[in-house]
Design an enzyme around this catalytic site. Structure first.
Site, short mmCIF file in Angstrom:
data_model
loop_
_atom_site.label_atom_id
_atom_site.label_comp_id
_atom_site.label_asym_id
_atom_site.label_seq_id
_atom_site.Cartn_x
_atom_site.Cartn_y
_atom_site.Cartn_z
N ASP A 16 66.45 -5.16 47.45
CA ASP A 16 67.67 -5.45 46.72
C ASP A 16 68.79 -5.96 47.64
O ASP A 16 69.48 -6.93 47.34
CB ASP A 16 68.08 -4.12 46.06
CG ASP A 16 69.26 -4.28 45.18
OD1 ASP A 16 69.21 -5.18 44.32
OD2 ASP A 16 70.24 -3.52 45.35
N ASP A 177 78.85 -0.96 58.55
CA ASP A 177 79.61 -0.23 57.54
C ASP A 177 80.31 -1.34 56.78
O ASP A 177 81.25 -1.95 57.30
CB ASP A 177 80.63 0.70 58.20
CG ASP A 177 81.39 1.50 57.16
OD1 ASP A 177 81.79 0.90 56.14
OD2 ASP A 177 81.58 2.71 57.34
N HIS A 178 79.83 -1.65 55.58
CA HIS A 178 80.30 -2.89 54.96
C HIS A 178 81.80 -2.86 54.64
O HIS A 178 82.41 -3.90 54.47
CB HIS A 178 79.45 -3.27 53.74
CG HIS A 178 79.75 -2.48 52.51
ND1 HIS A 178 79.30 -1.20 52.32
CD2 HIS A 178 80.47 -2.79 51.40
CE1 HIS A 178 79.73 -0.76 51.15
NE2 HIS A 178 80.43 -1.70 50.56
N GLU A 216 85.03 4.71 41.85
CA GLU A 216 84.03 3.84 41.21
C GLU A 216 83.86 4.25 39.76
O GLU A 216 84.00 5.43 39.43
CB GLU A 216 82.68 4.00 41.91
CG GLU A 216 82.70 3.59 43.36
CD GLU A 216 81.29 3.54 43.94
OE1 GLU A 216 80.64 2.50 43.76
OE2 GLU A 216 80.84 4.53 44.52
N HIS A 240 82.63 5.17 55.26
CA HIS A 240 83.72 4.29 54.85
C HIS A 240 85.10 4.95 54.98
O HIS A 240 86.03 4.38 55.53
CB HIS A 240 83.54 3.83 53.40
CG HIS A 240 82.17 3.31 53.10
ND1 HIS A 240 81.46 2.52 53.98
CD2 HIS A 240 81.35 3.46 52.02
CE1 HIS A 240 80.29 2.20 53.45
NE2 HIS A 240 80.19 2.76 52.26
C1 BG6 Z 1 77.86 2.26 49.42
C2 BG6 Z 1 77.46 3.52 48.72
O1 BG6 Z 1 77.92 2.47 50.80
O2 BG6 Z 1 79.14 1.84 48.95
C3 BG6 Z 1 77.45 3.32 47.21
O3 BG6 Z 1 76.17 3.92 49.15
C4 BG6 Z 1 78.77 2.74 46.75
O4 BG6 Z 1 77.18 4.55 46.55
C5 BG6 Z 1 79.17 1.53 47.57
O5 BG6 Z 1 78.63 2.39 45.39
C6 BG6 Z 1 80.57 1.07 47.22
O6 BG6 Z 1 80.85 -0.15 47.85
P1 BG6 Z 1 81.89 -1.17 47.26
O7 BG6 Z 1 81.95 -2.29 48.27
O8 BG6 Z 1 81.37 -1.61 45.92
O9 BG6 Z 1 83.19 -0.44 47.13
#
Ligand code: BG6
Length: 493
Positions: A16, A177-178, A216, A240
């Site tokens: 994915d 860590d995106h 979320e 995060h």
């Molecule tokens: C991920 C988590 O690291 O970050 C997810 O594992 C979460 O559970 C996601 O939904 C949220 O990322 P973003 O960029 O949509 O805020």
């Protein structure tokens, strides 16, 4: 624009993440010319796919970005597929052959990027085999990119790290860590360190509290199995949230160089107070689970697929982080995150202290002077706002609360690179600034582990796991956490 030269080997190419993020990000870099002629991608996974089928998958993943079909086809022609079992050493021989062949064909100069987009239990073995089987080159760069979860506590993270370090040096490991790839997270330092009005006030003399919200609306969806084993503390806080807190807390770095910023972030994380006793943990952190919402037809967390019906895994965390250093002593950093909350939003409020004496009317008026708040909007809005006070237009001295906004417009947002696109380019450039260093990861686990340990020792009957109705902003205990200190979650943004 400099064209980069590299072979990307993606483990988990049928997954994915590769489909949703990696292929589109590579295509964006391709369209902009950051990668063009001298790159190739080897996709590997268990499944038996042909190159032709792989090209179809790649094209499908980028379909919304295609302007010129010929260009897209050319891009996809750089992709090669190899069915691969990561535990079978014979498979690495094929991988090595193909890598060398592509290196020659595209003149890749021995530059290799290994992207592990798969379950973390395989990280160690892949890294080991890459070295043993001679996939690491001596003439170019070799970099390993990994995705969280990076362990599930300090112990396991340390073990994993030691395993990786047998094949790769710390400066070759890029832990994603995106959130660090998001435009506005990268903007925290810009707004802090380039504005006198903030830089000079960024301390406990002038700041009352800081609030970080990552909310979320989705539930656990099809990730019940993963999520139930982890929970919000590990899923969002350890990485995060603590990264954001580190950027807010750190001292000004000597320069914007990766190493200088990291040094400050590590010091910042080390200054967070560790909560050891159950009393301290329960006073400063609360956890909760979503209970569903009958009106909206939402089931409770325990009824979700692949979730233990007696699960005590938290889907919501709120906490008060205390920073024991000269700059921040006494300023609470409140954080909260959860699934199935009222909105999908990420923002930070920096609330300043109120002026020492209010000389403006507070009775029989519709608005009174309120503390100044700087809001950093991370998503979906991107930008800043500032709450100020002024006089209401007209006679008298009644107050008016003013919100000044600078929100990036849709065009700017559309053209702003995606988190993964930025991070892939940083990695190609060997820039570690927006990745997590091992010292950051390990320090974050020390903070989180203690809380986890106390929670794990308190069972469901202890009353320390709260409930919240889905699509609200969490349990009332989250509000009480701030109310005890005389604050509340700022509702505006
Ligand atoms: C991920 C988590 O690291 O970050 C997810 O594992 C979460 O559970 C996601 O939904 C949220 O990322 P973003 O960029 O949509 O805020």
């Amino acid at each position: 624009i400099t064209q980069n030269t590299a072979l990307f080997t993606i483990f988990g190419a049928t997954g994915d993440l590769a489909h949703r993020k990696l292929y589109p990000s590579l295509f964006r870099l391709y369209k902009k010319g950051f990668i063009r002629d001298n790159f190739a991608v080897i996709g590997t996974a268990r499944r038996e796919w042909t190159d032709a089928y792989y090209h179809e998958v790649v094209l499908d993943s980028i379909k919304d970005l295609i302007e010129d079909p010929e260009e897209a086809k050319k891009f996809a022609s750089h992709f090669y597929y190899l069915s691969h079992n990561v535990t079978d050493s014979a498979h690495y021989v094929h991988l090595k052959d193909l890598s060398e062949k592509l290196d020659k064909k595209y003149d890749l100069q021995g530059n290799r990027l290994f992207y592990l987009a798969m379950a973390p239990e395989f990280f160690g073995i892949i890294a080991e085999r890459l070295k043993l089987e001679g996939l690491i080159t001596t003439d170019g760069f070799n970099r390993l990119i990994i995705e969280k979860p990076f362990g599930r506590d300090y112990e396991s993270a340390d073990q994993l790290n030691k395993q990786l370090r047998r094949s790769f040096e710390e400066n070759q490991i890029f832990r994603i860590d995106h959130y660090l790839g998001k435009e506005m997270v990268q903007n925290i330092s810009a707004v802090r360190f380039s504005n006198m009005i903030f830089e000079s006030l960024w301390n406990n003399k002038y700041i009352d509290n800081v609030q970080v919200t990552l909310s979320e609306t989705v539930g656990v969806e099809d990730r019940g199995g993963y999520y139930d084993n982890n929970g919000a503390l590990r899923d969002m806080v350890q990485n995060h949230i603590l990264q954001i807190v580190a950027l807010l807390v750190m001292e000004p770095p000597l320069s914007l160089k990766g190493e200088d910023i990291r040094n400050e972030k590590i010091k910042a994380l080390r200054s967070l107070r560790l909560y050891d006793t159950p009393e301290e943990v329960n006073r400063n952190f609360i956890r909760a689970q979503y209970a569903g919402n009958a009106e909206e037809g939402l089931v409770g967390y325990r009824e979700e697929p692949n979730v233990n019906p007696e699960s005590i895994t938290e889907t919501f965390v709120a906490g008060r982080i205390q920073v024991d250093n000269f700059r921040w002593k006494g300023v609470p950093f409140y954080i909260r995150t959860g699934k199935q909350l009222a909105s999908k939003e990420t923002y930070i409020h920096i609330q300043f202290k109120h002026v020492a004496m209010n000389i403006f009317p507070t009775e029989n008026v519709s608005e009174v002077a309120e503390p100044n708040v700087l809001t950093i909007h991370i998503s979906p809005l991107e930008g800043f706002s500032l709450r100020l006070n002024a006089k209401r237009v007209g006679q008298g001295t009644e107050m008016k609360n003013i919100h000044m906004h600078h929100i990036y417009d849709e065009d700017t947002q559309l053209n702003s690179p995606e988190a993964y696109e930025r991070l892939l380019l940083d990695c190609l450039n060997g820039d570690p600034t927006n990745f997590s260093h091992w010292d950051e990861v390990s320090q974050s686990w020390h903070f989180v582990d203690r809380i986890r340990k106390v929670w794990d020792e308190q069972d469901a009957s202890s009353g320390s796991l709260f409930e919240y109705e889905s699509h609200t902003m969490g349990p009332k205990e989250s509000d009480e956490l701030l109310a005890k200190d005389g604050f509340h979650w700022n509702q505006f943004n």
